[in-house]
Motif scaffolding. Sequence first.
Motif, PDB file in Angstrom:
ATOM      1  N   TRP A   7      43.224  22.155  23.562  1.00 43.82           N
ATOM      2  CA  TRP A   7      43.297  22.116  25.019  1.00 43.82           C
ATOM      3  C   TRP A   7      44.199  20.976  25.459  1.00 43.82           C
ATOM      4  N   PHE A  29      26.652  29.719  33.324  1.00 43.75           N
ATOM      5  CA  PHE A  29      27.918  29.909  32.635  1.00 43.75           C
ATOM      6  C   PHE A  29      27.673  30.119  31.138  1.00 43.75           C
ATOM      7  N   TYR A  33      31.975  28.288  27.419  1.00 47.21           N
ATOM      8  CA  TYR A  33      32.735  27.797  28.572  1.00 47.21           C
ATOM      9  C   TYR A  33      32.277  26.382  28.927  1.00 47.21           C
ATOM     10  N   VAL A  37      34.606  22.992  29.102  1.00 44.68           N
ATOM     11  CA  VAL A  37      34.805  22.312  30.382  1.00 44.68           C
ATOM     12  C   VAL A  37      34.284  20.871  30.356  1.00 44.68           C
ATOM     13  N   LEU A  71      42.211  26.611  33.058  1.00 44.51           N
ATOM     14  CA  LEU A  71      40.852  26.570  33.564  1.00 44.51           C
ATOM     15  C   LEU A  71      40.844  25.954  34.957  1.00 44.51           C
ATOM     16  N   PHE A 105      37.088  31.560  36.995  1.00 47.29           N
ATOM     17  CA  PHE A 105      36.984  30.404  36.107  1.00 47.29           C
ATOM     18  C   PHE A 105      38.354  29.931  35.614  1.00 47.29           C
ATOM     19  N   PHE A 116      34.397  35.653  35.705  1.00 53.96           N
ATOM     20  CA  PHE A 116      33.168  36.057  35.043  1.00 53.96           C
ATOM     21  C   PHE A 116      32.554  37.162  35.884  1.00 53.96           C
ATOM     22  N   ILE A 127      34.540  39.531  31.118  1.00 55.38           N
ATOM     23  CA  ILE A 127      35.698  38.841  31.677  1.00 55.38           C
ATOM     24  C   ILE A 127      36.598  39.897  32.310  1.00 55.38           C
ATOM     25  N   PHE A 166      32.974  35.666  27.022  1.00 53.24           N
ATOM     26  CA  PHE A 166      33.856  34.501  26.976  1.00 53.24           C
ATOM     27  C   PHE A 166      34.252  34.185  25.541  1.00 53.24           C
ATOM     28  N   GLU A 167      33.344  34.387  24.610  1.00 49.67           N
ATOM     29  CA  GLU A 167      33.667  34.139  23.198  1.00 49.67           C
ATOM     30  C   GLU A 167      34.812  35.050  22.738  1.00 49.67           C
ATOM     31  N   LEU A 170      38.139  33.820  24.240  1.00 46.78           N
ATOM     32  CA  LEU A 170      38.753  32.727  23.478  1.00 46.78           C
ATOM     33  C   LEU A 170      39.501  33.244  22.259  1.00 46.78           C
TER      34      LEU A 170
END
Length: 178
Positions: A7, A29, A33, A37, A71, A105, A116, A127, A166-167, A170
């Motif tokens: 990141w 969330f 995530y 964050v 993000l 997000f 989301f 997503i 979300f996984e 990524l």
Amino acid sequence: MSYNIEWSDQINVDIHKIKDLEEKWSIHFPQGYVDIVLTHDGSVPYVTNEHGERGQGVIEVPGKLSWSIQLLSLIEKEVLGEIITPIELAYHTLVEALPPKVFPFAINGAGDKFLFDYRVDENEPKIVFQNHEDVILETEMTDEELEEKSLEDWQSETLDHVCESFEVFLRLISPRLK
């Protein structure tokens, strides 16, 4: 194929900011995530390609283009005299154009949002992606269109499915093709 993500920024966020927003939006969330964050607020993903070159990561929206992502930050900023977080500003800007239980997000360079979608599963949101040019507001709808189907149905059609979690999101981040 899954890439190692680095990141762009090391910006910490207090867990209370995340918890406060979850309470305000009545959601939880995804843990992945939250983990990102907490230490990389507002960051851009970078990945290394098969040639060892590090570059900005992108997400392909199925049937659409590949988009860079950033993000949305949870750190308050002053915007037009109001103190607000960029993630909340994005939501307030979009709320009238989104079905219930859908929250931004991340953003791409064109102002489009990754969101989301908690409509099916409140524990594991899907997503989705919304192009800013596809936004539908109730004030733009005719009575005939609203008789044909609900505003929520019209707005749902503006959301492009990206992935189931979300996984998975990524794992879909890949190097930008040159």
